[in-house]
Design an enzyme around this catalytic site. Sequence first.
Site, PDB file in Angstrom:
ATOM      1  N   GLN A  74       0.827  -1.211   0.000  1.00  0.00           N
ATOM      2  CA  GLN A  74       0.000   0.000   0.000  1.00  0.00           C
ATOM      3  C   GLN A  74       0.862   1.263   0.000  1.00  0.00           C
ATOM      4  O   GLN A  74       0.503   2.276   0.618  1.00  0.00           O
ATOM      5  CB  GLN A  74      -0.941  -0.003   1.216  1.00  0.00           C
ATOM      6  CG  GLN A  74      -2.162  -0.883   1.047  1.00  0.00           C
ATOM      7  CD  GLN A  74      -3.078  -0.407  -0.092  1.00  0.00           C
ATOM      8  OE1 GLN A  74      -3.141   0.773  -0.416  1.00  0.00           O
ATOM      9  NE2 GLN A  74      -3.784  -1.344  -0.698  1.00  0.00           N
ATOM     10  N   SER A  75       1.986   1.226  -0.702  1.00  0.00           N
ATOM     11  CA  SER A  75       2.889   2.378  -0.745  1.00  0.00           C
ATOM     12  C   SER A  75       2.250   3.585  -1.435  1.00  0.00           C
ATOM     13  O   SER A  75       1.823   3.499  -2.589  1.00  0.00           O
ATOM     14  CB  SER A  75       4.163   1.976  -1.495  1.00  0.00           C
ATOM     15  OG  SER A  75       4.906   3.125  -1.861  1.00  0.00           O
TER      16      SER A  75
END
Length: 328
Positions: A74-75
């Site tokens: 989930q960068s």
Amino acid sequence: MIFTEVPRLALAHTPTPLWRNDRLDALIGTEVWVKRDDMTAGPEAGNKIRKLEYLLAQALAEKADTVITCGAAQSNHARATALCCAQLGLNTHLLLRSVNGDQEKITGNLFLDTLCGATIHWVTPTEYAERQQRMQQLSESLQSEGRRVCIIPEGGSSPRGSLGYVRAMQEVSQQLQTKQPCGNKPLPATFDAVVHACGSGGTAAGVAVGAARFSVARQLHTIAVCDDQRYFQTLVRSLTSGIRQLAHDLPSSIDVVVHDQFIGPGYGHASEEQMRFISQVAQATGLVLDPVYSGKALFGLAHGLAKHQLAGKRVLFIHTGGLPGLLS
Ligand SMILES: *Cc1c(COP(=O)(O)O)cnc(C)c1O
């Protein structure tokens, strides 16, 4: 080179607002000015776009057609890079970390990565520990297919990327100089401290140098969301010295204090108390914080710093974005 000569693309919608709310001040217990870097753009918004203005200018100067970067599943950085590259007509390859190296649920940031056509390479945490070599190998294999590749490090946190936050401090100082009121509040001449969430160190390094260069504040309190105090002290020191090698007219940084006591259960995991705080802030003020970064940083200010080191101080809090993570 001097600071103003370093090549940069205009990608962010700036200046972002300086935002004040009486009920937020009451909740936190001190005077808080929020720099709304959650509003630097549309879906690519957040702090990373300021770094990408410099990093992608370099990619274009090197005539790259492909960009490789890395991060957690989930960068926010991976998502901002993928969207900005799509804007510029560049291909994106993302090295993303998941628990078992398997594909994760396609939601939030990851949904946007795939929507704009980024190619995703899943790795385990152990493989991710060697991300630099992995990205290098991927680069060599793409080059053998005729691609021109630019590698951007985790979080965009190289000295060049960090210049985005030197420039953000210049922007704040210009906002203060206009002396235009914000809502019904007169702007101060300067701040006692800057507070923000720290994940890969580039924002902290840029703010530390930029706040010194443009007299924005005397101290930086950076709130770690992973790793520890010693790790970030070393990292920020090395990045600030890299910044001054790149742009030799920049001064040394203001005082940097790293706080590692607000990480909670771990990177990407907020405690119940932290989640309650995020919900309290949203209810009282409409300000939406994410549970991975900005929520923990403001929680740290409210439940720690505002009671001790920063009691009665005038604080610039940088809201670094991260909304897609909250929605994942
Ligand atoms: C990456 C990120 C940060 C941390 O910035 P670094 O420069 O990596 O330390 C803070 N907030 C959000 C929302 C981020 O995506």
